[in-house]
Design a protein around this motif. Sequence first.
Motif, PDB file in Angstrom:
ATOM      1  N   TYR A  66      43.888  28.953  21.565  1.00  0.00           N
ATOM      2  CA  TYR A  66      43.977  29.412  22.957  1.00  0.00           C
ATOM      3  C   TYR A  66      43.020  28.656  23.880  1.00  0.00           C
ATOM      4  CZ  TYR A  66      46.422  33.074  20.496  1.00  0.00           C
ATOM      5  OH  TYR A  66      47.273  33.737  19.665  1.00  0.00           O
ATOM      6  N   GLY A  67      43.261  27.365  23.990  1.00  0.00           N
ATOM      7  CA  GLY A  67      42.479  26.569  24.930  1.00  0.00           C
ATOM      8  C   GLY A  67      41.537  25.589  24.263  1.00  0.00           C
ATOM      9  N   GLY A  68      41.493  25.567  22.968  1.00  0.00           N
ATOM     10  CA  GLY A  68      40.690  24.573  22.289  1.00  0.00           C
ATOM     11  C   GLY A  68      39.360  25.063  21.771  1.00  0.00           C
ATOM     12  N   ASP A  69      39.008  26.319  22.002  1.00  0.00           N
ATOM     13  CA  ASP A  69      37.749  26.838  21.465  1.00  0.00           C
ATOM     14  C   ASP A  69      38.017  27.419  20.086  1.00  0.00           C
ATOM     15  OD1 ASP A  69      36.498  26.194  23.819  1.00  0.00           O
ATOM     16  OD2 ASP A  69      36.894  28.156  24.712  1.00  0.00           O
ATOM     17  N   GLY A  70      37.115  27.175  19.172  1.00  0.00           N
ATOM     18  CA  GLY A  70      37.283  27.737  17.842  1.00  0.00           C
ATOM     19  C   GLY A  70      37.647  26.674  16.827  1.00  0.00           C
ATOM     20  N   TYR A  71      38.042  27.111  15.660  1.00  0.00           N
ATOM     21  CA  TYR A  71      38.294  26.246  14.522  1.00  0.00           C
ATOM     22  C   TYR A  71      39.756  26.343  14.123  1.00  0.00           C
ATOM     23  CZ  TYR A  71      38.398  24.734   9.673  1.00  0.00           C
ATOM     24  OH  TYR A  71      38.723  24.108   8.504  1.00  0.00           O
ATOM     25  N   SER A  72      40.337  25.218  13.775  1.00  0.00           N
ATOM     26  CA  SER A  72      41.673  25.210  13.182  1.00  0.00           C
ATOM     27  C   SER A  72      41.780  24.012  12.261  1.00  0.00           C
ATOM     28  CB  SER A  72      42.777  25.148  14.248  1.00  0.00           C
ATOM     29  OG  SER A  72      42.862  23.854  14.794  1.00  0.00           O
ATOM     30  N   ILE A  73      42.685  24.119  11.316  1.00  0.00           N
ATOM     31  CA  ILE A  73      42.910  23.011  10.387  1.00  0.00           C
ATOM     32  C   ILE A  73      43.393  21.783  11.154  1.00  0.00           C
ATOM     33  CG2 ILE A  73      44.361  22.222   8.473  1.00  0.00           C
ATOM     34  CD1 ILE A  73      44.278  25.109   7.421  1.00  0.00           C
ATOM     35  N   GLN A  74      44.217  22.005  12.164  1.00  0.00           N
ATOM     36  CA  GLN A  74      44.740  20.888  12.945  1.00  0.00           C
ATOM     37  C   GLN A  74      43.615  20.155  13.677  1.00  0.00           C
ATOM     38  OE1 GLN A  74      45.951  23.980  13.025  1.00  0.00           O
ATOM     39  NE2 GLN A  74      48.112  23.881  12.493  1.00  0.00           N
ATOM     40  N   GLY A  75      42.689  20.903  14.240  1.00  0.00           N
ATOM     41  CA  GLY A  75      41.577  20.278  14.958  1.00  0.00           C
ATOM     42  C   GLY A  75      40.703  19.469  14.024  1.00  0.00           C
ATOM     43  N   LYS A  76      40.448  20.013  12.850  1.00  0.00           N
ATOM     44  CA  LYS A  76      39.634  19.293  11.866  1.00  0.00           C
ATOM     45  C   LYS A  76      40.356  18.030  11.410  1.00  0.00           C
ATOM     46  CE  LYS A  76      37.153  19.893   7.544  1.00  0.00           C
ATOM     47  NZ  LYS A  76      36.815  20.761   6.425  1.00  0.00           N
ATOM     48  N   ALA A  77      41.648  18.131  11.158  1.00  0.00           N
ATOM     49  CA  ALA A  77      42.431  16.968  10.728  1.00  0.00           C
ATOM     50  C   ALA A  77      42.440  15.892  11.812  1.00  0.00           C
ATOM     51  CB  ALA A  77      43.860  17.388  10.383  1.00  0.00           C
ATOM     52  N   ALA A  78      42.592  16.301  13.063  1.00  0.00           N
ATOM     53  CA  ALA A  78      42.599  15.341  14.164  1.00  0.00           C
ATOM     54  C   ALA A  78      41.254  14.624  14.243  1.00  0.00           C
ATOM     55  CB  ALA A  78      42.905  16.039  15.488  1.00  0.00           C
ATOM     56  N   ALA A  79      40.168  15.347  14.092  1.00  0.00           N
ATOM     57  CA  ALA A  79      38.833  14.737  14.147  1.00  0.00           C
ATOM     58  C   ALA A  79      38.632  13.763  12.987  1.00  0.00           C
ATOM     59  CB  ALA A  79      37.766  15.825  14.118  1.00  0.00           C
ATOM     60  N   GLN A  80      39.104  14.136  11.809  1.00  0.00           N
ATOM     61  CA  GLN A  80      38.969  13.253  10.650  1.00  0.00           C
ATOM     62  C   GLN A  80      39.805  11.983  10.822  1.00  0.00           C
ATOM     63  OE1 GLN A  80      40.037  15.965   7.494  1.00  0.00           O
ATOM     64  NE2 GLN A  80      37.890  16.487   7.085  1.00  0.00           N
ATOM     65  N   LEU A  81      41.010  12.132  11.360  1.00  0.00           N
ATOM     66  CA  LEU A  81      41.854  10.962  11.587  1.00  0.00           C
ATOM     67  C   LEU A  81      41.234  10.035  12.629  1.00  0.00           C
ATOM     68  CD1 LEU A  81      45.453  12.456  11.512  1.00  0.00           C
ATOM     69  CD2 LEU A  81      44.472  10.824   9.915  1.00  0.00           C
ATOM     70  N   ARG A  82      40.664  10.596  13.695  1.00  0.00           N
ATOM     71  CA  ARG A  82      39.990   9.768  14.703  1.00  0.00           C
ATOM     72  C   ARG A  82      38.828   8.993  14.075  1.00  0.00           C
ATOM     73  NH1 ARG A  82      41.933   9.771  19.489  1.00  0.00           N
ATOM     74  NH2 ARG A  82      42.819  11.615  20.436  1.00  0.00           N
ATOM     75  N   ALA A  83      38.061   9.666  13.226  1.00  0.00           N
ATOM     76  CA  ALA A  83      36.941   9.005  12.551  1.00  0.00           C
ATOM     77  C   ALA A  83      37.440   7.883  11.644  1.00  0.00           C
ATOM     78  CB  ALA A  83      36.134  10.023  11.748  1.00  0.00           C
TER      79      ALA A  83
END
Length: 81
Positions: free
Chosen positions: A20-37
């Motif tokens: 709901y707006g990007g605050d908090g934790y999700s598997i998708q957010g973690k995966a996106a950060a790992q892919l960017r790295a």
Amino acid sequence: MTDVEYLIEDLERAHKFRTYGGDGYSIQGKAAAQLRALLIEIDALKARVDELLDTKHYLNEALLEARAELNLKEAMLRERS
């Protein structure tokens, strides 16, 4: 944009939707950060490969020059003998 970059965008959108707006934790957010790295690491590795290839070409040229000089000196030595 590459396929990986599109995937990262999709994961980030899913992360924002689920949290709901990007605050908090999700598997998708973690995966996106790992892919960017990983993309950053891949770009750095590509730059290093290019640098090594440039060095290789320089060393090959230097080797050819050294061989030519050696052949010339060997020929001069044979003429003196």
